[in-house]
Design an enzyme around this catalytic site. Structure first.
Site, PDB file in Angstrom:
ATOM      1  N   HIS A 209      13.316  -8.802   6.412  1.00 57.04           N
ATOM      2  CA  HIS A 209      13.245  -7.375   6.090  1.00 57.04           C
ATOM      3  C   HIS A 209      14.586  -6.877   5.572  1.00 57.04           C
ATOM      4  O   HIS A 209      14.647  -6.139   4.572  1.00 57.04           O
ATOM      5  CB  HIS A 209      12.822  -6.587   7.331  1.00 57.04           C
ATOM      6  CG  HIS A 209      12.507  -5.154   7.059  1.00 57.04           C
ATOM      7  ND1 HIS A 209      13.405  -4.138   7.325  1.00 57.04           N
ATOM      8  CD2 HIS A 209      11.405  -4.557   6.544  1.00 57.04           C
ATOM      9  CE1 HIS A 209      12.859  -2.968   6.995  1.00 57.04           C
ATOM     10  NE2 HIS A 209      11.649  -3.194   6.520  1.00 57.04           N
TER      11      HIS A 209
ATOM     12  N   HIS B 228       6.018   7.141   8.598  1.00 52.74           N
ATOM     13  CA  HIS B 228       6.721   5.858   8.659  1.00 52.74           C
ATOM     14  C   HIS B 228       8.209   6.043   8.947  1.00 52.74           C
ATOM     15  O   HIS B 228       8.755   5.494   9.907  1.00 52.74           O
ATOM     16  CB  HIS B 228       6.538   5.064   7.366  1.00 52.74           C
ATOM     17  CG  HIS B 228       7.456   3.895   7.244  1.00 52.74           C
ATOM     18  ND1 HIS B 228       8.610   3.939   6.484  1.00 52.74           N
ATOM     19  CD2 HIS B 228       7.428   2.663   7.808  1.00 52.74           C
ATOM     20  CE1 HIS B 228       9.242   2.772   6.577  1.00 52.74           C
ATOM     21  NE2 HIS B 228       8.545   1.985   7.376  1.00 52.74           N
TER      22      HIS B 228
ATOM     23  N   HIS C  23      10.998  -0.593  -0.699  1.00 48.51           N
ATOM     24  CA  HIS C  23      10.712   0.748  -0.203  1.00 48.51           C
ATOM     25  C   HIS C  23      10.718   1.739  -1.367  1.00 48.51           C
ATOM     26  O   HIS C  23      11.185   1.440  -2.462  1.00 48.51           O
ATOM     27  CB  HIS C  23      11.740   1.177   0.842  1.00 48.51           C
ATOM     28  CG  HIS C  23      11.653   0.405   2.113  1.00 48.51           C
ATOM     29  ND1 HIS C  23      12.433  -0.703   2.350  1.00 48.51           N
ATOM     30  CD2 HIS C  23      10.860   0.546   3.203  1.00 48.51           C
ATOM     31  CE1 HIS C  23      12.135  -1.195   3.548  1.00 48.51           C
ATOM     32  NE2 HIS C  23      11.181  -0.457   4.085  1.00 48.51           N
TER      33      HIS C  23
ATOM     34  N   PHE D  86      17.279   0.304   8.225  1.00 49.12           N
ATOM     35  CA  PHE D  86      16.408  -0.767   7.731  1.00 49.12           C
ATOM     36  C   PHE D  86      17.016  -2.157   7.873  1.00 49.12           C
ATOM     37  O   PHE D  86      16.290  -3.136   8.027  1.00 49.12           O
ATOM     38  CB  PHE D  86      16.024  -0.510   6.272  1.00 49.12           C
ATOM     39  CG  PHE D  86      14.909   0.483   6.103  1.00 49.12           C
ATOM     40  CD1 PHE D  86      14.025   0.756   7.133  1.00 49.12           C
ATOM     41  CD2 PHE D  86      14.746   1.158   4.906  1.00 49.12           C
ATOM     42  CE1 PHE D  86      13.005   1.664   6.990  1.00 49.12           C
ATOM     43  CE2 PHE D  86      13.716   2.075   4.748  1.00 49.12           C
ATOM     44  CZ  PHE D  86      12.849   2.337   5.790  1.00 49.12           C
TER      45      PHE D  86
ATOM     46  N   HIS E 225       4.451  -1.139  12.108  1.00 52.65           N
ATOM     47  CA  HIS E 225       3.921  -1.465  10.783  1.00 52.65           C
ATOM     48  C   HIS E 225       2.482  -1.956  10.832  1.00 52.65           C
ATOM     49  O   HIS E 225       1.778  -1.888   9.820  1.00 52.65           O
ATOM     50  CB  HIS E 225       4.836  -2.452  10.067  1.00 52.65           C
ATOM     51  CG  HIS E 225       5.938  -1.760   9.341  1.00 52.65           C
ATOM     52  ND1 HIS E 225       5.786  -1.256   8.073  1.00 52.65           N
ATOM     53  CD2 HIS E 225       7.191  -1.421   9.734  1.00 52.65           C
ATOM     54  CE1 HIS E 225       6.894  -0.665   7.699  1.00 52.65           C
ATOM     55  NE2 HIS E 225       7.773  -0.745   8.695  1.00 52.65           N
TER      56      HIS E 225
ATOM     57  N   HIS F 247      10.536   5.516  12.581  1.00 48.89           N
ATOM     58  CA  HIS F 247      11.720   4.648  12.618  1.00 48.89           C
ATOM     59  C   HIS F 247      12.895   5.399  13.254  1.00 48.89           C
ATOM     60  O   HIS F 247      13.586   4.872  14.135  1.00 48.89           O
ATOM     61  CB  HIS F 247      12.093   4.207  11.202  1.00 48.89           C
ATOM     62  CG  HIS F 247      11.499   2.902  10.781  1.00 48.89           C
ATOM     63  ND1 HIS F 247      11.963   1.684  11.213  1.00 48.89           N
ATOM     64  CD2 HIS F 247      10.456   2.627   9.957  1.00 48.89           C
ATOM     65  CE1 HIS F 247      11.251   0.706  10.677  1.00 48.89           C
ATOM     66  NE2 HIS F 247      10.314   1.258   9.909  1.00 48.89           N
TER      67      HIS F 247
ATOM     68  N   HIS G 259       4.824  -5.203   3.156  1.00 49.45           N
ATOM     69  CA  HIS G 259       4.786  -5.194   4.616  1.00 49.45           C
ATOM     70  C   HIS G 259       3.509  -5.831   5.160  1.00 49.45           C
ATOM     71  O   HIS G 259       3.522  -6.405   6.254  1.00 49.45           O
ATOM     72  CB  HIS G 259       4.956  -3.763   5.138  1.00 49.45           C
ATOM     73  CG  HIS G 259       6.357  -3.251   5.027  1.00 49.45           C
ATOM     74  ND1 HIS G 259       6.839  -2.632   3.897  1.00 49.45           N
ATOM     75  CD2 HIS G 259       7.398  -3.280   5.916  1.00 49.45           C
ATOM     76  CE1 HIS G 259       8.110  -2.300   4.093  1.00 49.45           C
ATOM     77  NE2 HIS G 259       8.471  -2.679   5.304  1.00 49.45           N
TER      78      HIS G 259
END
Length: 552
Positions: free
Chosen positions: A148, A300, A169, A321, A334, A304, A178
């Site tokens: 990732h 999303h 992204h 990230f 996810h 996070h 993903h």
């Protein structure tokens, strides 16, 4: 199809990377149309492809291709991060093309907060075994989280474009990349415990029963535990899907209602067209971050941020990230994102996937359960049943959770753009068409475009601002659950490569507003007032302009 789009970016000359060691490995694979073009020589191929990209496609239009692993750059991470190299182990590894697994029945991904002890023991054993593998094993947990990091923080260049990073992204690659990531992670876990039917759990945060951190991840003696989480957000603390760093003070039932209204807007009223749900197209030769889809922005990114540890210098793990997938919670989060893709497809006959070959043929590299390097294409992941899994059937309580209207006259629009969002900016926006029929609205969604969004150099903080249409005079009291809220721009930090000339994130946001205008009685208005209300780190954000376009 967009009736008006932002021009695609061109790669500008860049200075060499600062002290980045290039990793080398051997990788082979079958030729495709990009391989043929690249056979012309890097510069010639790049010129042809860039010309094609800027003209909107055609015979030479090209999808994002799986990266060349011979050129992987350790990400340019903050000074507070040391000894992190997200490049994959790849010496002497041949590439094989992905084939669908044999039909063995569907693996059922369960709701995380409802799993039984037998399942939990199996899941914990699988993760423990993965964590015990040596770091240079591509199936190891250490490698899994770095996958990732590599695809999110500029480790890979676009093939033929050494000055452009691959970014999965803020574009139409978010959902399929993903999906593959979870698929291979799940297959590796199942292989380690000898169970072909093992399936990852999903965090059902879009329903009241799942609106807290699942308890299975809060046991400090479990391999599912991560100490780098917000200690104030342990179960049963209620999750805020609109989180901006400020803890809500409303009762749990009200917070749940707020969350459900957010889901209604992000999945239904604001996501009626594929470009609004998936994000903007992203082709080979394009600048990264053209624009995220509705669910990627919220919830999303906000989940996070809510899950990360504010005591850490960069919000590690989940709130940045580069480190997010170090937390096993990432995969449950996810899992729900992936499930919502399938849910959206089933909500309305018009909720279809892209058919553009540049989306379908976009490709990536992952290691599978046999430690083979596999090239996958987006077209291979569109049918979850063909991939061998489905999700536990659960209710969708947000289906009828329509946001409510806040009373009051619209505040005057006296601001101008471009501007830095260190305070609320309110501008007047002219609408090209008014009082359209329902048939016209179904054919073309009216879209509010916030363009020229730029997050300052050293993107190290979570950023969020809300976008309102005809916000009431009361202003500051309006929430993202109000019907006047078109949506929010929420961005989780991902580091860019300033050494290669790109020291800030540049993107745009699009919000479907047909329903909103009807609900507030503004469909006949020639001009609307658009408010940009900063919620988190607005001083890092500038916005270039706001306009209306129509999406078929």
């Amino acid at each position: 199809m967009l009736s008006a789009t932002m021009p695609r970016g061109f790669a500008a000359p860049r200075a060499p990377c600062r002290s980045l060691q290039t990793l080398r490995c051997k990788a082979t694979g079958g030729a495709d149309r990009r391989d043929v073009l690249l056979g012309l020589g890097g510069a010639a191929a790049a010129g042809l492809l860039r010309s094609s990209s800027s003209s909107g496609g055609g015979a030479l239009a090209a999808p994002i291709q799986a990266p060349d692993l011979r050129n992987c750059h350790p990400p340019d991470l903050p000074d507070t991060v040391s000894d992190v190299n997200c490049c994959p182990p790849c010496a002497g590894t041949a590439i094989v093309d992905f084939t669908l697994p044999p039909p063995l029945g569907l693996r059922v991904r369960p709701v995380a907060h409802l799993v039984n002890k037998e399942y939990l023991a199996k899941y914990e054993k699988a993760v423990a075994l993965m964590k015990e593998l040596p770091d240079d094993d591509p199936r190891s947990f250490a490698h899994q989280w770095r996958v990732h990091c590599a695809y999110c923080d500029g480790a890979f260049d676009q093939v033929g474009f050494p000055d452009l990073e691959i970014q999965i992204h803020n574009c139409w690659l978010f959902f399929p990349w993903h999906r593959f990531y979870l698929y291979f992670h799940e297959r590796i876990l199942g292989k380690l415990i000898g169970d072909d039917k093992f399936a990852l759990p999903f965090w059902n945060w879009d329903a009241p029963g799942g609106m807290s951190l699942p308890a299975i991840y809060a046991n400090k003696s479990s391999p599912l535990y991560d100490e780098r989480r917000d200690p104030a957000h342990q179960p049963p603390f209620t999750l805020d899907l609109d989180y901006d760093g400020t803890e809500p003070t409303i009762p749990r039932p009200q917070q749940i209602d707020h969350n459900l209204m957010i889901m209604y807007r992000q999945m239904i009223s604001g996501a009626k067209k594929k470009e609004l749900f998936f994000g903007l197209p992203y082709h080979q030769g394009d600048q990264p971050d053209p624009g995220a889809g509705s669910v990627e922005l919220i919830p999303h990114n906000t989940v996070h941020f809510w899950s990360g540890d504010p005591r850490q210098p960069n919000g590690e793990d989940m709130a940045n990230f580069y480190s997010a997938a170090r937390d096993p919670l990432f995969f449950a989060h996810h899992g729900n994102i992936d499930r919502l893709w399938s849910v959206w497809n089933g909500l309305h006959p018009g909720n279809t996937n892209f058919t553009d070959p540049d989306w379908l043929d976009a490709s990536f590299l992952f290691y599978d359960e046999e430690a083979r390097l596999v090239r996958v294409r987006v077209r291979d992941c569109l049918d979850t049943a063909a991939l061998g899994y489905t999700y536990q059937d659960v209710a969708l309580p947000w289906l009828n959770a329509k946001p409510t209207t806040e009373a009051g006259s619209p505040a005057p629009a006296a601001g101008s753009l471009p501007a830095t969002l260190n305070q609320t900016v309110r501008v007047a926006v002219t609408r090209p068409r008014t009082s359209r029929t329902r048939q016209e609205k179904n054919a073309e969604e009216e879209v509010l475009v916030v363009e020229g969004i730029e997050v300052a150099d050293h993107f190290s903080r979570f950023v969020k601002f809300d976008v309102f249409v005809n916000e009431s005079q009361s202003g500051g009291g309006a929430t993202a659950a109000a019907v006047q809220c078109a949506g929010s721009v929420a961005m989780t930090p991902h580091l860019v490569r300033p050494g290669k000339g790109r020291g800030s994130v540049k993107t745009a946001a699009r919000f479907g507003i047909c329903d909103l205008l009807d609900d507030i009685g503004a469909d006949g208005d020639n001009t609307i007032a658009v408010s940009l209300v900063p919620r988190c780190a607005g001083d890092m954000v500038t916005v270039g302009g706001v306009r209306i376009e129509y999406v078929k």
